[in-house]
Write an enzyme that holds these catalytic residues in place. Structure first.
Site, PDB file in Angstrom:
ATOM      1  N   LYS A   1      54.784  13.158  96.389  1.00 36.60           N
ATOM      2  CA  LYS A   1      56.229  13.039  96.209  1.00 36.60           C
ATOM      3  C   LYS A   1      56.943  14.188  96.936  1.00 36.60           C
ATOM      4  O   LYS A   1      56.505  15.342  96.845  1.00 36.60           O
ATOM      5  CB  LYS A   1      56.510  13.100  94.709  1.00 36.60           C
TER       6      LYS A   1
ATOM      7  N   LYS B   1      71.565 -14.360 118.567  1.00 38.29           N
ATOM      8  CA  LYS B   1      70.287 -14.090 117.892  1.00 38.29           C
ATOM      9  C   LYS B   1      69.324 -15.254 118.099  1.00 38.29           C
ATOM     10  O   LYS B   1      68.138 -15.076 118.345  1.00 38.29           O
ATOM     11  CB  LYS B   1      70.559 -13.887 116.404  1.00 38.29           C
TER      12      LYS B   1
ATOM     13  N   ASP C   1      64.685  -3.339 109.531  1.00 37.09           N
ATOM     14  CA  ASP C   1      64.488  -3.157 110.971  1.00 37.09           C
ATOM     15  C   ASP C   1      63.660  -1.909 111.265  1.00 37.09           C
ATOM     16  O   ASP C   1      62.965  -1.847 112.266  1.00 37.09           O
ATOM     17  CB  ASP C   1      65.849  -3.054 111.671  1.00 37.09           C
TER      18      ASP C   1
ATOM     19  N   PRO D   1      58.072  -4.415 113.552  1.00 45.89           N
ATOM     20  CA  PRO D   1      57.924  -5.590 114.430  1.00 45.89           C
ATOM     21  C   PRO D   1      58.885  -6.688 113.970  1.00 45.89           C
ATOM     22  O   PRO D   1      59.179  -6.795 112.778  1.00 45.89           O
ATOM     23  CB  PRO D   1      56.464  -6.009 114.208  1.00 45.89           C
ATOM     24  N   ASP D   2      59.347  -7.485 114.907  1.00 48.96           N
ATOM     25  CA  ASP D   2      60.193  -8.628 114.563  1.00 48.96           C
ATOM     26  C   ASP D   2      59.263  -9.820 114.306  1.00 48.96           C
ATOM     27  O   ASP D   2      58.735 -10.422 115.250  1.00 48.96           O
ATOM     28  CB  ASP D   2      61.174  -8.922 115.709  1.00 48.96           C
ATOM     29  N   ILE D   3      59.050 -10.114 113.045  1.00 49.66           N
ATOM     30  CA  ILE D   3      58.058 -11.141 112.676  1.00 49.66           C
ATOM     31  C   ILE D   3      58.431 -12.501 113.266  1.00 49.66           C
ATOM     32  O   ILE D   3      57.607 -13.185 113.875  1.00 49.66           O
ATOM     33  CB  ILE D   3      57.932 -11.240 111.136  1.00 49.66           C
TER      34      ILE D   3
ATOM     35  N   ASN E   1      66.733  -3.305 100.646  1.00 49.80           N
ATOM     36  CA  ASN E   1      68.095  -3.840 100.789  1.00 49.80           C
ATOM     37  C   ASN E   1      68.403  -4.786  99.644  1.00 49.80           C
ATOM     38  O   ASN E   1      67.560  -4.997  98.761  1.00 49.80           O
ATOM     39  CB  ASN E   1      68.254  -4.525 102.150  1.00 49.80           C
TER      40      ASN E   1
ATOM     41  N   PHE F   1      67.197 -16.843 110.069  1.00 51.55           N
ATOM     42  CA  PHE F   1      68.426 -16.618 109.315  1.00 51.55           C
ATOM     43  C   PHE F   1      69.155 -15.432 109.926  1.00 51.55           C
ATOM     44  O   PHE F   1      68.525 -14.510 110.429  1.00 51.55           O
ATOM     45  CB  PHE F   1      68.112 -16.331 107.841  1.00 51.55           C
TER      46      PHE F   1
ATOM     47  N   LYS G   1      65.797 -14.719 120.038  1.00 47.30           N
ATOM     48  CA  LYS G   1      64.515 -14.928 119.357  1.00 47.30           C
ATOM     49  C   LYS G   1      63.840 -16.237 119.795  1.00 47.30           C
ATOM     50  O   LYS G   1      62.749 -16.565 119.323  1.00 47.30           O
ATOM     51  CB  LYS G   1      64.719 -14.911 117.840  1.00 47.30           C
TER      52      LYS G   1
END
Ligand code: CTP
Length: 395
Positions: free
Chosen positions: A288, A336, A278, A304-306, A209, A322, A340
């Site tokens: 390749k 959020k 995500d 996983p959501d660290i 990203n 963030f 979390k």
């Protein structure tokens, strides 16, 4: 301009590294400070006062009997009103004199008669630095409250390699700027993630990203400036590591999570700034993927959501998250934060912050919303650090 309005006296002593002091002068002035240079007689054998005069735009002083000072008290006048005296390079001889309170020339007298902080950047051959006498002197100076910047390890002018090399001018400037920041996080250990992740599809392609890593790097720097020990787990970015921050590279979300879990036990604060993907491809093909005329289908699985994992640890550090949203910032960010289970979340709208030098953010915590005025990311990072410190104190 991080040193706007600051008055710095730069002392230059005799050593090969004196040539780097010329660049240092330029960098300090570029940060908005006014600079007065004073040199020892030995320093003038390496670089002439004319060089420093031209670069600083002020006459350079080398002699305590200089008749240009009206009351003939150069040793007092030059440092009055100064915010700091910085001596770079500081020779072994200078450190020895300083440690013993000697005042035989202008620079040592200035240091003794000062009423402002003193920072020194030693530069000498590695055996001179390692010598017990120099180590004793350095320890004494630390006890006396003198800031010792470096020295670095590396190649030396004498051809040897070891401790004793002067820090580079940009590192000295970073230390000088840090010196003026409040030590909100003194003694704290901070772990951060920053940048994007890269989720491989095959050996040459992947999903990533647009995160530049700037906000995370600014926060790492701000935490360090505030006195913390900082470890930065970084995705692939094109940014220099902030001075005195330990950086560990991580490519994918899984490797970022592994590094975080390896270090989190020793952390008081965890700040998750990384834009972690995500999802990742379920399978990374070894070879390749060739163009066959049939577009491939890439199955994704959830990463996983660290941050959520760290926040759920039995001995979780103080967690900061963030949220980059494209709309409805307030609602999404607050949701959020609660999902979390973290005490502080920094929210921003992507079009206002992504990739640029400046950003606009809003802090969300138990006390409500706190919008911060648009500012450079480093400035925002310092305000976030102040908020973290405040929340930690009131826990
Ligand atoms: N984060 C993380 N690990 C992930 C995803 C996110 O540590 N796998 C952290 C980010 O570093 C950030 C916060 O969680 O601090 C918010 O990330 P975000 O991706 O915006 O949250 P999501 O819950 O995935 O919500 P969204 O639907 O907006 O993607």
């Amino acid at each position: 301009m991080e040193l706007s309005g600051k008055r710095i006296v730069l002392g230059v002593t005799g050593g090969i590294a004196a040539y780097k002091a010329a660049d240092l002068v330029r960098q300090i002035i570029r940060q908005g400070a006014s600079l007065q240079v004073a040199m020892t007689e030995a320093a003038t054998h390496f670089v002439t006062p004319v060089t420093f005069q031209a670069l600083s735009g002020r006459p350079v002083y080398t002699d305590q009997w200089d008749a240009r000072v009206a009351n003939n008290m150069a040793h007092i006048d030059l440092s009055r009103g100064a915010d700091a005296i910085l001596v770079a390079p500081a020779s072994a001889d200078f450190l020895a004199k300083l440690a013993h309170g000697m005042a035989g020339d202008l620079l040592t007298t200035l240091a003794l008669a000062r009423n402002c902080p003193l920072l020194v950047a030693p530069a000498m051959n590695r055996q001179m630095w390692d010598h017990p006498a120099t180590q004793r002197n350095a320890a004494q100076l630390r006890r006396d409250g003198v800031g010792i910047l470096g020295p670095a390890v590396g190649e030396q002018a004498c051809g040897e390699s070891g401790h004793g090399r002067m820090l580079e001018p940009d590192e000295i400037v970073a230390e000088l700027i840090a010196h003026f920041q409040p030590k909100h996080l003194a003694g704290k250990r901070v772990l951060l993630t920053a940048g994007p992740t890269f989720e491989a599809i095959d050996p040459v392609r992947g999903i990533t990203n647009l995160s530049s890593g700037r906000m995370g790097y600014a926060l790492a720097r701000a935490c360090r400036e505030a006195g913390a020990t900082v470890t930065l787990i970084s995705g692939p970015v094109h940014l220099p590591c902030p001075h005195q921050v330990v950086r560990i590279d991580a490519g994918s979300a899984l490797s970022m999570r592994a590094e975080v879990m390896r270090h989190v036990e020793h952390s008081d604060i965890f700040i998750a700034v990384a834009a972690v993907a995500d999802y990742r491809p379920e399978v990374v093909t070894e070879q390749k993927i060739k163009k066959t005329g049939v577009p491939p289908t890439i199955k994704l699985v959830e990463n996983p959501d660290i941050l959520a994992e760290v926040a759920a640890l039995p001995k979780a550090p103080f967690c900061v998250g963030f949220a980059a949203e494209s709309e409805h910032l307030g609602e999404h960010a607050e949701a959020k934060r609660l999902r979390k289970k973290i005490p502080l979340l920094v929210g921003n709208l992507v079009h206002e912050s992504l990739g640029g030098e400046d950003a606009a953010v809003t802090l969300f915590d138990d006390a409500g919303r706190h919008p911060l005025a648009p500012a450079p990311k480093l400035e925002l990072a310092r305000q976030i650090v102040a908020r973290i410190a405040h929340l930690l104190e009131s826990r």
